[in-house]
Design an enzyme around this catalytic site. Sequence first.
Site, PDB file in Angstrom:
ATOM      1  CB  SER A  38      -0.875  -0.041   1.257  1.00 44.98           C
ATOM      2  OG  SER A  38      -1.581   1.166   1.403  1.00 44.98           O
ATOM      3  CE  LYS A  63      -4.659   0.090   0.382  1.00 43.85           C
ATOM      4  NZ  LYS A  63      -5.229  -0.724   1.482  1.00 43.85           N
ATOM      5  CE  LYS A 116      -3.900   3.773   2.245  1.00 45.20           C
ATOM      6  NZ  LYS A 116      -5.175   3.301   2.811  1.00 45.20           N
ATOM      7  CG  ASP A 130      -7.750   2.503   0.664  1.00 48.66           C
ATOM      8  OD1 ASP A 130      -8.908   2.991   0.756  1.00 48.66           O
ATOM      9  OD2 ASP A 130      -7.186   1.893   1.591  1.00 48.66           O
ATOM     10  CD  GLU A 171      -8.639  -0.840   0.633  1.00 45.95           C
ATOM     11  OE1 GLU A 171      -7.740  -1.068  -0.197  1.00 45.95           O
ATOM     12  OE2 GLU A 171      -8.444  -0.840   1.850  1.00 45.95           O
ATOM     13  CG  ASP A 180     -10.422  -0.901   4.954  1.00 42.59           C
ATOM     14  OD1 ASP A 180     -10.696  -1.316   6.086  1.00 42.59           O
ATOM     15  OD2 ASP A 180      -9.310  -0.387   4.701  1.00 42.59           O
ATOM     16  CE  LYS A 191      -7.258  -2.311   6.728  1.00 41.30           C
ATOM     17  NZ  LYS A 191      -7.366  -0.835   6.665  1.00 41.30           N
ATOM     18  N   GLY A 196      -3.982  -4.075   6.113  1.00 35.30           N
ATOM     19  CA  GLY A 196      -2.917  -3.766   7.072  1.00 35.30           C
ATOM     20  C   GLY A 196      -3.196  -2.452   7.767  1.00 35.30           C
TER      21      GLY A 196
HETATM   22  O1  OSB Z   1      -7.105   1.816   4.532  1.00 38.92           O
HETATM   23  O2  OSB Z   1      -5.905   0.096   4.304  1.00 38.92           O
HETATM   24  C1  OSB Z   1      -6.096   1.202   4.813  1.00 38.92           C
HETATM   25  C2  OSB Z   1      -3.022   2.161   6.892  1.00 38.92           C
HETATM   26  C3  OSB Z   1      -3.623   2.802   7.944  1.00 38.92           C
HETATM   27  C4  OSB Z   1      -4.991   2.941   7.957  1.00 38.92           C
HETATM   28  C5  OSB Z   1      -5.761   2.431   6.909  1.00 38.92           C
HETATM   29  C6  OSB Z   1      -5.162   1.779   5.842  1.00 38.92           C
HETATM   30  C7  OSB Z   1      -3.770   1.672   5.830  1.00 38.92           C
HETATM   31  C8  OSB Z   1      -3.027   1.067   4.730  1.00 38.92           C
HETATM   32  C9  OSB Z   1      -1.649   0.564   5.043  1.00 38.92           C
HETATM   33  O3  OSB Z   1      -3.407   1.026   3.587  1.00 38.92           O
HETATM   34  C10 OSB Z   1      -1.506  -0.898   4.958  1.00 38.92           C
HETATM   35  C11 OSB Z   1      -0.190  -1.353   5.545  1.00 38.92           C
HETATM   36  O4  OSB Z   1       0.816  -1.288   4.841  1.00 38.92           O
HETATM   37  O5  OSB Z   1      -0.172  -1.761   6.733  1.00 38.92           O
HETATM   38 MG    MG Z   2      -8.300   0.733   3.163  1.00 41.95          MG
END
Ligand code: OSB
Ligand code: MG
Length: 374
Positions: free
Chosen positions: A135, A161, A163, A188, A213, A238, A262, A290
């Site tokens: 991510s 992925k 952001k 995402d 996402e 999510d 999660k 994550g």
């Molecule tokens: O939306 O998946 C998410 C991190 C913090 C809060 C929300 C998210 C995330 C990530 C990071 O996308 C995923 C990771 O590398 O742990």
């Molecule tokens: Mg997410």
Amino acid sequence: MKVELIVLRELHMRLKAPFETSFGVTQDRRILLVEVVADGLAGWGEVTAGETPSYNPETTGTAWHIISEFIAPRLLGKTVASPEEFPAMVAAIRGHEMAKAAVENALWDIAAQHRNLPLARLLGGKLDEIACGVSLGIRENPKALVQKVEEELAGGYRRIKLKIKPGKDVEYVSAVRSAFPDILLSVDGNSAYTLDDASHLKKFDDLRLLMIEQPLYWDDIYAHSKLQSQLETAICLDESITSYRAASTAIELGACRIINIKLGRVGGHTEARALEQLCRSHSLPVWCGGMLESGIGRAHNIAMSTLPGFTLPGDVSASRRYWEDDIIEPDVKVSSRGTIRVPEATGLGFSVRRDLINSLSVRSEEWSACTVGV
Ligand code: OSB
Ligand code: MG
């Protein structure tokens, strides 16, 4: 198992680089670890809440409060036949799934050690290795993002992925898609858009994404069902999938075609496993999300990802992407084929670096069964 001791520790850990999402930038993590001791065995869990209530309502601070005031007193001194009994023990506490998950997952670690099994096998997972994605946080410009993607692909990661947020989305993702026409790519939004953005979000349909996402409201399912019917791209929920019930609602309404699970968000391994079965029975692919975890949370994510419904690469990546020094040994490594080997040792399968944990701790509190009622 009889719960003899519960220890709560807050650790300060600095990420190697700041991580930017639509809701803010994170670098300094406040991580809560739960250690439960039962029948002489120590089990570990991690609270995956953020420092601020920006992903969901929980924070490191609220979890400390809920665990110390409400969860620890319910568990201490009790005999628990299986960690699956835990959700009922804390059902009177509304919400606070991340606080509950950390404690329940520590019980799962103990149960696996009791049975002399790796946690993955106790949960019913069959895989020897799991597929990993990454991510990537929001960057200053599309060129910097393309460069970062190239680096991660060279490391073997199987899905990228990105952001996104309004103003830093289609242009950035298009640049990555042009540079890498064939990779598994997803985005995402972390709830940064509204249903009024539907025509803007439709532009992603040209970019052949695996999924988009949680584009809309963090607690919404219904609006996502309206958006999904207008998009060719699969929506993955999510934030709003907090339970088995939420997932069945989403599936019934057609609000998504993929779900990310999660552990923290759904309250622990028991609920996560139920959700995985539900999604599998509806042929909905799932993957492990994550939360910038330390090694303890990461080890739990690896175990969960071995369940058969986890058919897409997760956001479970190498310790070294996040930390100079992780709190487990060995740290989590990713092969050049973008996989993590599932440990064969019992319980979490990694050893916990107590000295490092102590040196990173800024506060701790413990409750011992023998002092209750004295
Ligand atoms: O939306 O998946 C998410 C991190 C913090 C809060 C929300 C998210 C995330 C990530 C990071 O996308 C995923 C990771 O590398 O742990
Ligand atoms: Mg997410």
